[in-house]
Write a protein that holds these residues in place. Structure first.
Motif, mmCIF file in Angstrom:
data_model
loop_
_atom_site.group_PDB
_atom_site.id
_atom_site.type_symbol
_atom_site.label_atom_id
_atom_site.label_comp_id
_atom_site.label_asym_id
_atom_site.label_seq_id
_atom_site.Cartn_x
_atom_site.Cartn_y
_atom_site.Cartn_z
ATOM 1 N N CYS A 250 0.835 -1.212 0.000
ATOM 2 C CA CYS A 250 0.000 0.000 0.000
ATOM 3 C C CYS A 250 0.867 1.258 0.000
ATOM 4 O O CYS A 250 0.555 2.231 -0.699
ATOM 5 C CB CYS A 250 -0.917 -0.009 1.222
ATOM 6 S SG CYS A 250 -2.202 -1.275 1.171
ATOM 7 N N ALA A 251 1.960 1.240 0.770
ATOM 8 C CA ALA A 251 2.841 2.405 0.828
ATOM 9 C C ALA A 251 3.488 2.666 -0.528
ATOM 10 O O ALA A 251 3.530 3.814 -1.010
ATOM 11 C CB ALA A 251 3.903 2.201 1.903
ATOM 12 N N LEU A 252 4.007 1.620 -1.165
ATOM 13 C CA LEU A 252 4.654 1.797 -2.465
ATOM 14 C C LEU A 252 3.647 2.189 -3.544
ATOM 15 O O LEU A 252 3.960 2.995 -4.432
ATOM 16 C CB LEU A 252 5.371 0.509 -2.862
ATOM 17 C CG LEU A 252 6.591 0.132 -2.018
ATOM 18 C CD1 LEU A 252 7.154 -1.204 -2.477
ATOM 19 C CD2 LEU A 252 7.664 1.208 -2.097
ATOM 20 N N THR A 253 2.436 1.646 -3.477
ATOM 21 C CA THR A 253 1.414 1.998 -4.469
ATOM 22 C C THR A 253 1.020 3.461 -4.348
ATOM 23 O O THR A 253 0.906 4.184 -5.351
ATOM 24 C CB THR A 253 0.183 1.103 -4.297
ATOM 25 O OG1 THR A 253 0.574 -0.273 -4.426
ATOM 26 C CG2 THR A 253 -0.863 1.414 -5.346
ATOM 27 N N PHE A 254 0.787 3.921 -3.117
ATOM 28 C CA PHE A 254 0.447 5.330 -2.921
ATOM 29 C C PHE A 254 1.584 6.226 -3.375
ATOM 30 O O PHE A 254 1.349 7.268 -4.014
ATOM 31 C CB PHE A 254 0.138 5.591 -1.451
ATOM 32 C CG PHE A 254 -0.088 7.049 -1.137
ATOM 33 C CD1 PHE A 254 -1.311 7.646 -1.403
ATOM 34 C CD2 PHE A 254 0.933 7.821 -0.591
ATOM 35 C CE1 PHE A 254 -1.517 8.995 -1.133
ATOM 36 C CE2 PHE A 254 0.741 9.165 -0.321
ATOM 37 C CZ PHE A 254 -0.489 9.756 -0.584
ATOM 38 N N TYR A 255 2.821 5.848 -3.054
ATOM 39 C CA TYR A 255 3.985 6.635 -3.472
ATOM 40 C C TYR A 255 4.024 6.772 -4.994
ATOM 41 O O TYR A 255 4.184 7.883 -5.530
ATOM 42 C CB TYR A 255 5.254 5.957 -2.953
ATOM 43 C CG TYR A 255 6.509 6.783 -3.072
ATOM 44 C CD1 TYR A 255 7.044 7.144 -4.297
ATOM 45 C CD2 TYR A 255 7.181 7.201 -1.938
ATOM 46 C CE1 TYR A 255 8.198 7.891 -4.403
ATOM 47 C CE2 TYR A 255 8.328 7.965 -2.025
ATOM 48 C CZ TYR A 255 8.827 8.302 -3.265
ATOM 49 O OH TYR A 255 9.961 9.045 -3.361
ATOM 50 N N CYS A 256 3.874 5.658 -5.696
ATOM 51 C CA CYS A 256 3.959 5.675 -7.154
ATOM 52 C C CYS A 256 2.841 6.503 -7.770
ATOM 53 O O CYS A 256 3.081 7.336 -8.647
ATOM 54 C CB CYS A 256 3.913 4.245 -7.680
ATOM 55 S SG CYS A 256 4.018 4.112 -9.468
ATOM 56 N N LEU A 257 1.601 6.314 -7.314
ATOM 57 C CA LEU A 257 0.467 7.032 -7.889
ATOM 58 C C LEU A 257 0.552 8.535 -7.599
ATOM 59 O O LEU A 257 0.279 9.367 -8.475
ATOM 60 C CB LEU A 257 -0.845 6.465 -7.347
ATOM 61 C CG LEU A 257 -1.167 5.011 -7.750
ATOM 62 C CD1 LEU A 257 -2.458 4.559 -7.094
ATOM 63 C CD2 LEU A 257 -1.250 4.878 -9.262
ATOM 64 N N ALA A 258 0.945 8.883 -6.379
ATOM 65 C CA ALA A 258 1.001 10.299 -6.009
ATOM 66 C C ALA A 258 2.046 11.040 -6.818
ATOM 67 O O ALA A 258 1.786 12.118 -7.368
ATOM 68 C CB ALA A 258 1.274 10.436 -4.506
ATOM 69 N N LYS A 259 3.246 10.496 -6.919
ATOM 70 C CA LYS A 259 4.302 11.195 -7.652
ATOM 71 C C LYS A 259 4.082 11.130 -9.154
ATOM 72 O O LYS A 259 4.480 12.048 -9.876
ATOM 73 C CB LYS A 259 5.673 10.610 -7.295
ATOM 74 C CG LYS A 259 6.143 10.936 -5.899
ATOM 75 C CD LYS A 259 6.010 12.414 -5.567
ATOM 76 C CE LYS A 259 6.866 13.318 -6.427
ATOM 77 N NZ LYS A 259 6.745 14.750 -6.038
ATOM 78 N N ASN A 292 7.100 10.733 3.040
ATOM 79 C CA ASN A 292 7.994 10.376 4.140
ATOM 80 C C ASN A 292 7.398 9.246 4.976
ATOM 81 O O ASN A 292 8.106 8.331 5.407
ATOM 82 C CB ASN A 292 8.258 11.587 5.025
ATOM 83 C CG ASN A 292 9.648 12.157 4.837
ATOM 84 O OD1 ASN A 292 10.582 11.441 4.482
ATOM 85 N ND2 ASN A 292 9.789 13.436 5.075
ATOM 86 N N ILE A 293 6.091 9.324 5.210
ATOM 87 C CA ILE A 293 5.421 8.262 5.977
ATOM 88 C C ILE A 293 5.505 6.933 5.228
ATOM 89 O O ILE A 293 5.772 5.877 5.832
ATOM 90 C CB ILE A 293 3.957 8.662 6.251
ATOM 91 C CG1 ILE A 293 3.901 9.915 7.123
ATOM 92 C CG2 ILE A 293 3.208 7.510 6.911
ATOM 93 C CD1 ILE A 293 2.500 10.450 7.336
ATOM 94 N N CYS A 294 5.297 6.951 3.931
ATOM 95 C CA CYS A 294 5.382 5.718 3.137
ATOM 96 C C CYS A 294 6.782 5.114 3.194
ATOM 97 O O CYS A 294 6.937 3.910 3.402
ATOM 98 C CB CYS A 294 4.992 6.015 1.688
ATOM 99 S SG CYS A 294 3.265 6.477 1.441
ATOM 100 N N VAL A 295 7.793 5.954 3.011
ATOM 101 C CA VAL A 295 9.170 5.455 3.058
ATOM 102 C C VAL A 295 9.501 4.914 4.446
ATOM 103 O O VAL A 295 10.149 3.871 4.589
ATOM 104 C CB VAL A 295 10.149 6.563 2.656
ATOM 105 C CG1 VAL A 295 11.592 6.106 2.842
ATOM 106 C CG2 VAL A 295 9.924 6.976 1.210
ATOM 107 N N GLY A 296 9.046 5.613 5.494
ATOM 108 C CA GLY A 296 9.306 5.131 6.849
ATOM 109 C C GLY A 296 8.679 3.779 7.117
ATOM 110 O O GLY A 296 9.291 2.907 7.761
#
Length: 315
Positions: A250-259, A292-296
């Motif tokens: 979920c963290a990586l998916t949100f990161y990819c979609l957001a950026k 930052n939250i996703c990476v953490g």
């Protein structure tokens, strides 16, 4: 004669391909084959019946070893030459063309706060200007942990007794003292402080030194300390393999979609609708805070997963 040579070359290619696929080992029985070669080279000792194929195989192994050594040396020399050529092509220190003096660094420093909203220039660069590089690093952590999970998984087709033995070996209580009161009391005091401090580092990464990588490392150390104090059984109620996979995915998916969205709108001169916020405020810097939250989360989960897998072979 040519047909025999073609058949011999074809068989050699099949053996080499099977070795690449891991089906056979060309170096198997290497010592016995080497002794057969030594006997064949001795003019006094004649090879007995049935040793012809063994001698031929020994010669092939010897040729393969020699070819392997030569190619290894050539590869090392090639890497050394490329590195030396790269170093020789570097600009002179203080030169105007030096990468340290180009306009990219100046833009990070002069306009970083205005364009990213992050007081911490390093965080603004990592999670805004070079956000997809950070996304690749996070994906490397996730893929590496998944590979370890696959390599150290328990085989469900094994016999029941062997499976129970493996499960017993993965249980830390089987080898370590039970209910270490000193470690447990210390962890009850330290773990909440460590987790809160890790959350603080993650949330304030755009305002002060810190961010997802350093904060995630602190969170992972807190999870590891709790696991050492209370064991896998109690930790399993909070953190399991499914929790790790779902959280990281979920963290990586949100990161990819957001950026991807922000990069698309920026490249096409469209308004993204994501405000930068007020520099210095906790809810600012646009996407940097959630990224930052996703990476953490990814770093913390990966640290704990690596520790548990390499420690006893299971989560």
């Amino acid at each position: 004669m040519s047909r025999k040579r073609d058949n011999y070359d074809t068989s050699r290619w099949k053996r080499f391909k099977s070795w690449l696929d891991g089906e056979t080992d060309l170096l198997e029985h290497g010592m016995e084959a080497h002794e057969a070669v030594m006997r064949s080279q001795d003019p006094v000792v004649m090879p007995v019946h049935g040793e012809g194929k063994e001698i031929l195989k020994a010669k092939e192994i010897w040729r393969f070893k020699r070819f392997y050594k030569v190619m290894s040396v050539l590869l090392c020399l090639g890497v050394i030459l490329v590195l030396l050529w790269t170093v020789a092509s570097l600009p002179i220190t203080g030169d105007a063309a030096n990468p340290d003096n180009n306009e990219v660094v100046a833009r990070y420093i002069e306009r970083g706060l205005q364009e990213t909203g992050a007081v911490n220039i390093v965080t603004g660069m990592i999670l805004d200007y070079r956000a997809f590089d950070t996304f690749g690093e996070s994906c490397v952590l996730f893929i590496g942990s998944c590979c370890v999970l696959l390599l150290l998984r328990l085989d469900g087709n094994s016999k029941h007794e062997e499976l129970e033995k493996l499960v017993a070996e993965t249980n830390d209580r089987h080898y370590e003292p039970k209910d270490d009161i000193i470690l447990q009391k210390c962890s009850c005091v330290l773990v909440p402080v460590i987790l809160i401090f890790g959350i603080y580092i993650v949330l304030n990464g755009h305002l002060s030194p810190g961010g997802g990588f350093s904060g995630g490392a602190v969170l992972g150390s807190g999870l590891i300390l709790y696991q050492n104090a209370f064991g896998y059984e109690r930790m399993g109620k909070l953190f399991t393999e499914k929790v790790y996979k779902r959280t990281t995915l979920c963290a990586l998916t949100f990161y990819c979609l957001a950026k991807s969205y922000s990069f698309f709108t920026g490249a096409n001169h469209l308004e993204s609708g994501i405000p930068l916020g007020t520099p210095g405020a906790i809810l600012s810097s646009g996407l940097i805070l959630p990224l930052n939250i996703c990476v953490g989360l990814v770093v913390a989960c990966t640290m704990y997963t690596f520790y548990t897998l390499f420690r006893k072979g299971g989560m």
